[in-house]
Scaffold this active site. Sequence first.
Site, short mmCIF file in Angstrom:
data_model
loop_
_atom_site.label_atom_id
_atom_site.label_comp_id
_atom_site.label_asym_id
_atom_site.label_seq_id
_atom_site.Cartn_x
_atom_site.Cartn_y
_atom_site.Cartn_z
N CYS A 141 0.58 -1.36 -0.03
CA CYS A 141 -0.24 0.02 0.03
C CYS A 141 1.01 0.93 0.32
O CYS A 141 0.48 2.66 0.02
CB CYS A 141 -0.84 0.24 1.09
SG CYS A 141 -1.79 -2.11 1.37
N HIS A 180 -2.63 7.87 6.04
CA HIS A 180 -3.27 7.10 5.77
C HIS A 180 -4.54 6.08 6.41
O HIS A 180 -5.26 5.14 5.63
CB HIS A 180 -1.41 6.15 6.03
CG HIS A 180 -2.13 4.95 5.00
ND1 HIS A 180 -1.49 4.31 4.33
CD2 HIS A 180 -2.52 3.79 5.79
CE1 HIS A 180 -1.92 3.04 4.14
NE2 HIS A 180 -1.82 2.39 5.10
N GLU A 204 -0.08 5.75 13.39
CA GLU A 204 0.53 6.32 12.37
C GLU A 204 0.03 8.24 13.47
O GLU A 204 0.66 9.14 13.41
CB GLU A 204 -0.14 6.33 11.66
CG GLU A 204 -0.36 8.49 11.04
CD GLU A 204 -1.37 7.93 9.44
OE1 GLU A 204 -0.87 8.27 9.11
OE2 GLU A 204 -2.48 6.88 9.10
N LYS A 237 -9.66 8.05 3.07
CA LYS A 237 -10.12 6.65 3.03
C LYS A 237 -11.36 6.76 3.05
O LYS A 237 -11.95 5.76 3.31
CB LYS A 237 -8.77 5.72 3.31
CG LYS A 237 -7.89 5.37 2.40
CD LYS A 237 -6.56 4.26 3.35
CE LYS A 237 -5.89 4.66 2.91
NZ LYS A 237 -4.55 5.55 3.06
N HIS A 273 -9.50 1.87 0.61
CA HIS A 273 -8.48 1.57 0.69
C HIS A 273 -7.39 0.49 -1.10
O HIS A 273 -8.08 -0.15 -0.81
CB HIS A 273 -7.85 0.99 2.07
CG HIS A 273 -6.27 0.95 2.06
ND1 HIS A 273 -5.51 1.93 1.23
CD2 HIS A 273 -5.72 0.60 2.63
CE1 HIS A 273 -4.69 1.01 1.69
NE2 HIS A 273 -4.22 0.57 2.72
N PHE A 330 1.55 -3.48 3.66
CA PHE A 330 2.41 -4.97 4.21
C PHE A 330 4.10 -4.74 3.76
O PHE A 330 4.35 -4.68 3.15
CB PHE A 330 1.82 -5.80 3.68
CG PHE A 330 0.00 -5.88 3.86
CD1 PHE A 330 -0.12 -5.24 4.98
CD2 PHE A 330 -0.97 -7.02 3.74
CE1 PHE A 330 -1.84 -5.41 5.97
CE2 PHE A 330 -2.42 -6.97 4.25
CZ PHE A 330 -2.61 -6.66 5.22
#
Length: 415
Positions: free
Chosen positions: A163, A303, A314, A335, A340, A401
Amino acid sequence: MKRVVITGLGAITPIGNNVKDYWNNLLNGVSGANLITRFDTSNFKTKFACEVKNYDPLNYFDSKEARKLDRFSQYGIISVNEAIIDANLDFTKLNTNRIGVIFSSGIGGFETYENEVINFAQNNFQPRFNPFFITKIISNGLAGQISINYGLKGVNYCPVTACASSTQSIIQAFNYIRLGKADIIISGGSEAPITQASIGGFNSMKAMSTNNENFKTASRPFDKTRDGFVVGEGAGALIVESLESAIKRNAKIYAEIVGGGENSDAYHITGTHPEGIGAFLAMENGILEAKIKPKDIDYINAHATSTGLGDLSEIKAIEKLFNSNLSKVQISASKSMTGHLLGGTGAIEAISTCLSVQTNLIPPTINTNKVDENIPKELNLSISEKTLKEINYALSNSFGFGGHCSALILKKHTD
């Protein structure tokens, strides 16, 4: 070092099939979530996603061309075409040896792969595969196809960092151009992950929301009741160009790229570090590269996927980095509207961040009704309504990831 600017934008998203519609719907807080139409979800825990709406490939490609391209490549090419027109690029008047493509996808042709394997099994395991099977599934195939379509012979590759992929493609475009290795690079990312295997796989990881009763509001970053991300699809493209080239072409300039941080959590293959170590380092390094200080950042496009650990890690990284200046920075999470887009998410969020810098408008974070009590109260979250704020510097975060963390720093272009 050369200065680097953004001169063209293109997008196809769950809330708009071009940049104008995408941006207007972001500002108006439109949710892109809907019940999945691609397959029967009866046996799946999650029955909704953020699909691209009213999409017919034959509106963009002839039937022969469409058959050769996976959906992720189609989306990417559509976004690139818009960005090239927006930037008023005429490749016949430019040195195409110095124009490149750095374009990402996290998982590539997942839909094609799934369909071909299902057909293989249903046909008694007879190996009658589509001759375009391999070229349709490889993640780098899109970057290659873009360069072929326009005869661009500069740098050409596909960063694959889950991502964080498309944010890293933009950062790498920035690096190539400022080092003088290219004049113009088409950058961005695309993803088409709304498939049976993808939904089933993310469900098995317990990473995705299963709030089927309230699917329109299921993507709720920072909310106490969040239960996972909502998967989306689409693509975003940005024309990244040296300031020198842009001035020579008399191109319009959206914003200047001044920094990019790329770091790792070095912690877990799927989970972010609880203290957001990688996120902190990426933001810190991007800010250092921009030769500014945290207090100079006016806006963060977070994010913020709407996962329990991810959102908080975050926020902890932001809290640590901005410290006493925490109340001065505005934060939003797009998002909540787009879902996402995995490898495509950084690109469409870079586009919205770019437009925020240009217009001084920050889209809202929708669906967040009960802010998690672990989030500092002095944090300025743009909730429910768009925010008007002078933005000179903005930061866009993307994490993937594998522990991949990236942060892009944009500056208002004034000279």
